[in-house]
Design a protein around this motif. Structure first.
Motif, PDB file in Angstrom:
ATOM      1  N   GLY A  17       3.869   0.639  -5.927  1.00  0.00           N
ATOM      2  CA  GLY A  17       2.355   1.136  -5.853  1.00  0.00           C
ATOM      3  C   GLY A  17       1.471   0.202  -6.695  1.00  0.00           C
ATOM      4  O   GLY A  17       2.056  -0.414  -7.634  1.00  0.00           O
ATOM      5  N   PRO A  41       4.027   1.757  -0.270  1.00  0.00           N
ATOM      6  CA  PRO A  41       3.760   2.828   0.444  1.00  0.00           C
ATOM      7  C   PRO A  41       2.119   3.278  -0.313  1.00  0.00           C
ATOM      8  O   PRO A  41       1.936   4.275   0.476  1.00  0.00           O
ATOM      9  CB  PRO A  41       4.972   3.512  -0.065  1.00  0.00           C
ATOM     10  CG  PRO A  41       5.379   2.965  -1.331  1.00  0.00           C
ATOM     11  CD  PRO A  41       5.239   1.676  -1.252  1.00  0.00           C
ATOM     12  N   ALA A  42       1.872   2.714  -1.363  1.00  0.00           N
ATOM     13  CA  ALA A  42       0.451   3.535  -2.021  1.00  0.00           C
ATOM     14  C   ALA A  42      -0.245   2.876  -2.692  1.00  0.00           C
ATOM     15  O   ALA A  42       0.200   1.609  -3.369  1.00  0.00           O
ATOM     16  CB  ALA A  42       1.113   4.464  -2.949  1.00  0.00           C
ATOM     17  N   CYS A  44      -4.177   2.552  -5.277  1.00  0.00           N
ATOM     18  CA  CYS A  44      -4.962   3.012  -5.743  1.00  0.00           C
ATOM     19  C   CYS A  44      -6.228   2.342  -6.330  1.00  0.00           C
ATOM     20  O   CYS A  44      -5.860   1.301  -7.068  1.00  0.00           O
ATOM     21  CB  CYS A  44      -4.433   4.003  -7.051  1.00  0.00           C
ATOM     22  SG  CYS A  44      -5.607   5.017  -8.064  1.00  0.00           S
ATOM     23  N   LYS A  55      -5.543  -2.367   1.991  1.00  0.00           N
ATOM     24  CA  LYS A  55      -4.930  -1.452   3.019  1.00  0.00           C
ATOM     25  C   LYS A  55      -4.614  -2.428   4.271  1.00  0.00           C
ATOM     26  O   LYS A  55      -3.644  -2.532   4.918  1.00  0.00           O
ATOM     27  CB  LYS A  55      -5.499  -0.382   3.463  1.00  0.00           C
ATOM     28  CG  LYS A  55      -5.054   0.521   4.544  1.00  0.00           C
ATOM     29  CD  LYS A  55      -5.984   1.820   4.953  1.00  0.00           C
ATOM     30  CE  LYS A  55      -5.562   2.489   6.312  1.00  0.00           C
ATOM     31  NZ  LYS A  55      -5.874   2.023   7.508  1.00  0.00           N
ATOM     32  N   PRO A  66      -0.287   2.077   4.017  1.00  0.00           N
ATOM     33  CA  PRO A  66      -0.052   2.835   2.563  1.00  0.00           C
ATOM     34  C   PRO A  66      -0.901   3.976   2.578  1.00  0.00           C
ATOM     35  O   PRO A  66      -2.052   4.053   3.143  1.00  0.00           O
ATOM     36  CB  PRO A  66      -0.561   1.789   1.563  1.00  0.00           C
ATOM     37  CG  PRO A  66      -1.436   1.084   2.172  1.00  0.00           C
ATOM     38  CD  PRO A  66      -1.159   0.869   3.621  1.00  0.00           C
ATOM     39  N   LYS A  67      -0.414   5.018   1.719  1.00  0.00           N
ATOM     40  CA  LYS A  67      -1.179   6.200   1.309  1.00  0.00           C
ATOM     41  C   LYS A  67      -2.258   5.619   0.656  1.00  0.00           C
ATOM     42  O   LYS A  67      -2.115   4.752  -0.453  1.00  0.00           O
ATOM     43  CB  LYS A  67      -0.629   7.246   0.975  1.00  0.00           C
ATOM     44  CG  LYS A  67      -1.494   8.420   0.391  1.00  0.00           C
ATOM     45  CD  LYS A  67      -0.386   9.996   0.280  1.00  0.00           C
ATOM     46  CE  LYS A  67      -1.314  10.992   0.004  1.00  0.00           C
ATOM     47  NZ  LYS A  67      -0.810  12.101  -0.335  1.00  0.00           N
ATOM     48  N   TYR A  69      -5.125   6.225  -2.527  1.00  0.00           N
ATOM     49  CA  TYR A  69      -5.664   7.000  -3.778  1.00  0.00           C
ATOM     50  C   TYR A  69      -7.043   6.405  -4.291  1.00  0.00           C
ATOM     51  O   TYR A  69      -6.855   5.170  -4.780  1.00  0.00           O
ATOM     52  CB  TYR A  69      -4.637   7.025  -4.660  1.00  0.00           C
ATOM     53  CG  TYR A  69      -3.221   7.757  -4.320  1.00  0.00           C
ATOM     54  CD1 TYR A  69      -3.137   9.273  -4.543  1.00  0.00           C
ATOM     55  CD2 TYR A  69      -2.383   7.167  -3.508  1.00  0.00           C
ATOM     56  CE1 TYR A  69      -2.175   9.740  -3.995  1.00  0.00           C
ATOM     57  CE2 TYR A  69      -1.255   7.704  -3.143  1.00  0.00           C
ATOM     58  CZ  TYR A  69      -1.233   8.936  -3.353  1.00  0.00           C
ATOM     59  OH  TYR A  69      -0.150   9.805  -2.764  1.00  0.00           O
ATOM     60  N   MET A  79      -0.976   9.733  -7.590  1.00  0.00           N
ATOM     61  CA  MET A  79      -0.191   8.670  -6.753  1.00  0.00           C
ATOM     62  C   MET A  79       1.272   8.617  -7.503  1.00  0.00           C
ATOM     63  O   MET A  79       2.233   8.658  -6.906  1.00  0.00           O
ATOM     64  CB  MET A  79      -0.874   7.319  -6.912  1.00  0.00           C
ATOM     65  CG  MET A  79      -0.220   6.141  -6.250  1.00  0.00           C
ATOM     66  SD  MET A  79      -0.664   4.639  -6.332  1.00  0.00           S
ATOM     67  CE  MET A  79       0.501   4.265  -7.893  1.00  0.00           C
ATOM     68  N   GLU A  82       3.011  12.050  -6.710  1.00  0.00           N
ATOM     69  CA  GLU A  82       3.325  12.472  -5.259  1.00  0.00           C
ATOM     70  C   GLU A  82       4.102  11.439  -4.735  1.00  0.00           C
ATOM     71  O   GLU A  82       4.687  11.436  -3.772  1.00  0.00           O
ATOM     72  CB  GLU A  82       1.957  12.496  -4.461  1.00  0.00           C
ATOM     73  CG  GLU A  82       1.313  13.734  -4.995  1.00  0.00           C
ATOM     74  CD  GLU A  82      -0.086  13.641  -4.188  1.00  0.00           C
ATOM     75  OE1 GLU A  82       0.049  12.968  -3.207  1.00  0.00           O
ATOM     76  OE2 GLU A  82      -0.814  14.599  -4.292  1.00  0.00           O
ATOM     77  N   GLU A  83       4.303  10.296  -4.972  1.00  0.00           N
ATOM     78  CA  GLU A  83       4.734   8.934  -4.352  1.00  0.00           C
ATOM     79  C   GLU A  83       6.077   8.648  -4.962  1.00  0.00           C
ATOM     80  O   GLU A  83       6.550   8.871  -6.031  1.00  0.00           O
ATOM     81  CB  GLU A  83       4.177   7.870  -4.423  1.00  0.00           C
ATOM     82  CG  GLU A  83       2.521   7.812  -3.844  1.00  0.00           C
ATOM     83  CD  GLU A  83       2.604   8.083  -2.326  1.00  0.00           C
ATOM     84  OE1 GLU A  83       3.697   7.333  -1.611  1.00  0.00           O
ATOM     85  OE2 GLU A  83       1.864   8.754  -1.750  1.00  0.00           O
TER      86      GLU A  83
END
Length: 147
Positions: A17, A41-42, A44, A55, A66-67, A69, A79, A82-83
């Motif tokens: 991340g 996957p993430a 921020c 992204k 990715p998710k 934040y 982040m 949760e990740e």
């Protein structure tokens, strides 16, 4: 795809991340996207245009979206909580380096920070104590630029 890990090769991907996607963070993301077996996957970032650009880079590399934040300056805490990540890479303004690393460690993740990793002796000791408590490390990420 596989990533070479200590002790040999493994089919397990490395899940990374990113916190901070300005100049340095974008550079680190670009490098990571060039490594087979790295998943992102993430992401921020408080600047939405940087977040969307990063992204798009992840998706253009053929990886899943990715998710994102970016709700606040401290969304990295969410982040990290949760990740499911192996490591968090921090390339934010200096005052956030230690807080990002500590949030990662508290949530079972290793962390890599741009320099400096700490601004005060108290922050440096907090990182040492975090490792001793969690077994998760925080380190500096440096690269050599060849001209």
């Amino acid at each position: 795809m596989s990533v070479l890990q200590a002790g040999g090769s493994s089919e397990k991907p490395v899940r990374v991340g990113f916190v901070g996607l300005g100049g340095r963070g974008s550079y680190h993301l670009d490098c990571a996207l060039g490594i087979a077996g790295v998943e992102v996957p993430a992401l921020c970032e408080i600047d939405d245009s940087r977040l969307q650009r990063a992204k798009n880079w992840v998706e253009q590399s053929g990886r899943p979206a990715p998710k994102l934040y970016g709700e606040s300056e401290k969304d990295f805490e969410r982040m990290c909580a949760e990740e499911s990540l192996d490591c968090v890479i921090c390339a934010t303004p200096w005052q956030w380096h230690t807080p990002v690393c500590l949030a990662a460690n508290r949530n079972g993740k290793n962390a890599v920070s741009e320099v400096p990793i700490a601004l005060t002796q108290e922050q440096a000791w907090a990182l040492v104590e975090s490792y001793e408590k969690t077994g998760k490390w925080s380190t500096l990420g440096l690269e050599q630029v060849l001209l």
